[in-house]
Structures are given as structure tokens and as C-alpha cells.
Write an enzyme that holds these catalytic residues in place. Structure first.
Site, mmCIF file in Angstrom:
data_model
loop_
_atom_site.group_PDB
_atom_site.id
_atom_site.type_symbol
_atom_site.label_atom_id
_atom_site.label_comp_id
_atom_site.label_asym_id
_atom_site.label_seq_id
_atom_site.Cartn_x
_atom_site.Cartn_y
_atom_site.Cartn_z
ATOM 1 N N GLU A 265 52.784 -91.250 28.687
ATOM 2 C CA GLU A 265 53.747 -91.015 29.765
ATOM 3 C C GLU A 265 53.241 -91.747 31.017
ATOM 4 O O GLU A 265 52.020 -91.861 31.225
ATOM 5 C CB GLU A 265 53.802 -89.507 30.057
ATOM 6 C CG GLU A 265 54.582 -89.096 31.288
ATOM 7 C CD GLU A 265 54.409 -87.601 31.641
ATOM 8 O OE1 GLU A 265 53.293 -87.073 31.468
ATOM 9 O OE2 GLU A 265 55.410 -86.994 32.043
ATOM 10 N N ASN B 265 61.708 -89.723 34.939
ATOM 11 C CA ASN B 265 60.472 -89.896 34.183
ATOM 12 C C ASN B 265 60.932 -90.318 32.797
ATOM 13 O O ASN B 265 61.490 -89.497 32.056
ATOM 14 C CB ASN B 265 59.690 -88.578 34.150
ATOM 15 C CG ASN B 265 58.308 -88.752 33.541
ATOM 16 O OD1 ASN B 265 58.055 -89.740 32.841
ATOM 17 N ND2 ASN B 265 57.424 -87.798 33.788
ATOM 18 N N LYS C 189 63.044 -87.596 30.828
ATOM 19 C CA LYS C 189 62.388 -86.299 30.674
ATOM 20 C C LYS C 189 63.273 -85.146 31.141
ATOM 21 O O LYS C 189 63.791 -85.162 32.266
ATOM 22 C CB LYS C 189 61.076 -86.282 31.455
ATOM 23 C CG LYS C 189 60.194 -85.066 31.209
ATOM 24 C CD LYS C 189 58.852 -85.277 31.892
ATOM 25 C CE LYS C 189 57.881 -84.141 31.667
ATOM 26 N NZ LYS C 189 56.571 -84.414 32.345
ATOM 27 N N GLU D 233 56.758 -83.354 39.996
ATOM 28 C CA GLU D 233 57.770 -83.973 39.118
ATOM 29 C C GLU D 233 59.171 -83.494 39.481
ATOM 30 O O GLU D 233 60.132 -84.262 39.332
ATOM 31 C CB GLU D 233 57.462 -83.680 37.651
ATOM 32 C CG GLU D 233 56.177 -84.355 37.187
ATOM 33 C CD GLU D 233 56.027 -84.314 35.692
ATOM 34 O OE1 GLU D 233 55.037 -83.735 35.214
ATOM 35 O OE2 GLU D 233 56.890 -84.858 34.985
ATOM 36 N N CYS E 116 55.722 -85.295 27.453
ATOM 37 C CA CYS E 116 54.772 -84.348 28.032
ATOM 38 C C CYS E 116 55.180 -82.883 27.952
ATOM 39 O O CYS E 116 55.083 -82.290 26.900
ATOM 40 C CB CYS E 116 54.471 -84.758 29.468
ATOM 41 S SG CYS E 116 52.912 -84.104 30.003
ATOM 42 N N ASN F 28 50.592 -86.623 30.458
ATOM 43 C CA ASN F 28 49.559 -86.632 31.510
ATOM 44 C C ASN F 28 49.356 -85.156 31.858
ATOM 45 O O ASN F 28 50.224 -84.579 32.539
ATOM 46 C CB ASN F 28 50.018 -87.349 32.783
ATOM 47 C CG ASN F 28 50.135 -88.870 32.678
ATOM 48 O OD1 ASN F 28 49.963 -89.571 33.662
ATOM 49 N ND2 ASN F 28 50.461 -89.401 31.510
#
Ligand code: ING
Length: 311
Positions: free
Chosen positions: A50, A110, A127, A146, A172, A197
Site C-alpha cells: 500500500e 488510497n 480503499k 486516512e 490494508c 502499512n
């Protein structure tokens, strides 16, 4: 039922730290090196992490425009990543890579893409499960922004034909939610690739550090077994400007067993010859969805977002 054996040379290319001072060109050089190593070890598909082009910048508070200018990609491939696409096409290796996407309309996600052995982008994923917070928490040792820097993904969970392999992808935090794997398995995925991550320390409570690796492995192993999937999970890890993230990149078989696992928190390639027929046995018997699932009893899973009163 004896399964006919179909195999895929499946690799994970784990990244060690990317520091604020590292340029994209330097990082892409590392990715190309690992792509070559994976190919030399029989890989036909390589899973990168990621946000594989930059440091995990959601740990820092900054204005959106600043983040967009420094950490986001306006196109994939772009000038800095073209060498990776060119080398992958030359070697005939497909790959998955995660990055921060800024669209022409100025929307930010993302994102990850699956690229075919001919170098073409086969599929894109944005994401959906965004962890962390959107507000500035100056008293915390680092941020996890995020929910500030990325919109919730609008592509759904989809399965793509990656040179003959039915491949799903996620990112993730998605790997912690069983719905992710089930929606992909209900589209007949046989492999799920993902990057992550994962900070070693929890800013919300004093979580023992070992639990970060425990919950990561538990999530991908359960997802693989319960959905008859091969799962390839690639970390970006180690200490980025003093901020540590877990490694333990793995390739998990549909049995739920870890077939390969990284030992370091640096750039490291793991590679297996995945027998895609292994999942067939599980889909035929214990997890024969059509024969055994009872969606008429699962309604709450889509009707409720948070937990509520007993029925
Ligand atoms: N990172 C972490 C992850 O889901 C996290 C955030 C860690 C959430 C541990 C909950 C527990 O692995 C990202 N980028 O999603």
C-alpha cells in the site's frame, strides 16, 4: 474430485522504510530491483505494498493541497513509475501496487491497481475501510489521517481476470473485515492481493506491540481459509523517520497456512508456486457456498452498520 493443477508463480515484494527524504525515482529503483529478483525466482505476479511510492504520510498533519502536491499521483503509470511498468512488461510479469491517487476532478483516494503481464492496467481499487481520524490530534505521538486525506472508495470490491487468474484486491485495513474476502469470493476470486502499512503502536490505547502482528496474521489467514483463497499480503515496514511499522509479509494458502513469510523489515521478496486448484477442493466441499450458505439468516450484515439491539 481430483483437481487439475493450475499454478501461478506468486510473489510478494515487501518494502523497507521510505523516508520523507526518499525520492520516487529512488523508490521505483527499489521496486524494479525486487521485480527482477521475483522474476528470477519464477514469479509471474508480484504484490507490492500500500502507498508504495512514498512514506506513510497520513502520520503527518498538513493541508490537503500540500499532501496532494507531494505525495499523490495524478496518473498511473506516471513519469516516475513508467520504468516499473516498462520492466514488468519486458519481463512479462504482472503486479499490484498501492499509491495515493489524485483524480483530474481533484478527488483523492488510497488506491491500488492490478497490472497485466503486458503492462496494461487491468483493474483499479480504492480503499473502502479507512481507519484513523480526520481531526488534528497534536498531543498524539503521530497522526493516522486516512479519513482526512482519502475519500471512501467508490469502486467496490471487484475480481479481475489477471492473465487467466481470477484476482481480487484490497488495501490494508480492508483485510481486517471478513466482508472484504467474502464479497470477492462470491465473485469466484481465487487469489486476493493486498498491501499494508501498519503502525506498530496504537495511538488510541496501550495495545501490546505483538498484537499488531498477531491480528494481521489472524486476519489474512482466516480470510484465506474461510473463502478458499490464496492471499498475498505485502508490507511497507520498518522505521520511517522513526515511526515503526510491522513487517510479516506473507503468502497464505486456501488451507489458511502461511506458505511464505518475510524475516526482515527491509526490501525482501518471497515467492511461491501457488497451486490454484488447492482452493477448488475447499470450494467443492467445506465452503461450497451454494450448498451451505443461508443468506436468509444473514440480513443484519447489510442492514446494520453498527451493533444494535438483539432481534
Ligand atoms: N493501517 C492499519 C491497518 O489496518 C490499523 C491501521 C492498525 C487499524 C491496527 C487497526 C489496528 O493495518 C492501515 N493503513 O490501514
Amino acid at each position: 474430485m481430483t483437481s487439475t493443477s493450475r499454478t501461478l508463480g506468486l510473489a510478494v515484494a515487501q518494502l523497507g522504510p521510505i523516508h520523507l527524504s526518499d525520492t520516487r525515482e529512488k523508490v521505483v529503483g527499489r521496486l524494479v530491483e525486487m521485480l527482477r529478483e521475483a522474476h528470477s525466482r519464477g514469479a509471474q505476479f508480484v504484490t507490492f505494498p500500500e502507498l508504495a511510492l512514498t512514506t506513510f504520510f497520513p502520520r503527518y498533519w498538513m493541508e490537503d493541497a500540500q499532501a496532494h502536491a507531494r505525495f499523490f499521483e495524478k496518473s498511473m503509470p506516471g513519469p516516475a513509475t513508467q520504468p516499473l511498468f516498462d520492466e514488468a512488461r519486458r519481463l512479462g510479469v504482472g503486479f499490484y501496487i498501492g499509491y495515493a491517487e489524485l483524480t483530474l476532478e481533484g478527488r483523492s483516494f488510497n488506491t491500488a491497481v492490478i497490472v497485466g503481464r503486458d503492462g496494461s492496467v487491468i483493474g483499479k481499487y480504492r480503499k473502502i475501510h479507512l481507519p484513523g481520524h480526520a481531526d488534528h490530534r497534536p498531543d498524539a505521538p503521530f497522526q493516522h489521517l486516512e479519513k482526512k486525506y482519502f475519500e471512501i472508495g467508490d469502486q467496490g470490491f471487484r475480481v479481475f481476470d489477471a492473465d487467466g487468474t481470477r484476482m481480487g484486491m484490497c488495501l490494508c485495513n480492508d483485510r481486517r473485515w471478513p466482508e472484504t474476502y467474502r464479497v470477492l469470493a462470491l465473485q469466484s476470486a481465487e487469489v486476493v492481493v493486498l498491501g499494508y502499512n501498519t503502525p506498530s503502536f496504537n495511538i488510541n490505547w496501550n495495545e501490546p506491540a505483538h498484537l499488531r502482528t498477531h491480528s494481521h496474521l489472524l486476519s489474512v489467514q482466516a480470510g484465506a481459509y474461510q473463502n478458499c483463497l490464496w492471499v498475498a499480503a505485502a508490507a511497507k515496514c520498518g522505521s520511517e523517520d522513526g515511526h515503526h511499522m510491522i513487517g510479516s509479509s506473507v503468502i497464505v494458502a486456501p488451507t489458511g497456512e502461511i506458505v511464505a513469510r518475510t524475516l526482515s523489515e527491509e526490501d525482501e521478496v518471497i515467492c511461491v508456486r501457488a497451486d490454484l486448484a488447492l482452493g477448488d477442493n475447499f470450494r467443492e466441499h467445506i465452503f461450497n457456498f451454494a450448498k451451505h450458505r443461508r443468506p436468509e439468516h444473514y440480513g443484519l450484515i447489510v442492514e446494520r452498520t453498527g451493533a444494535g439491539e438483539p432481534l
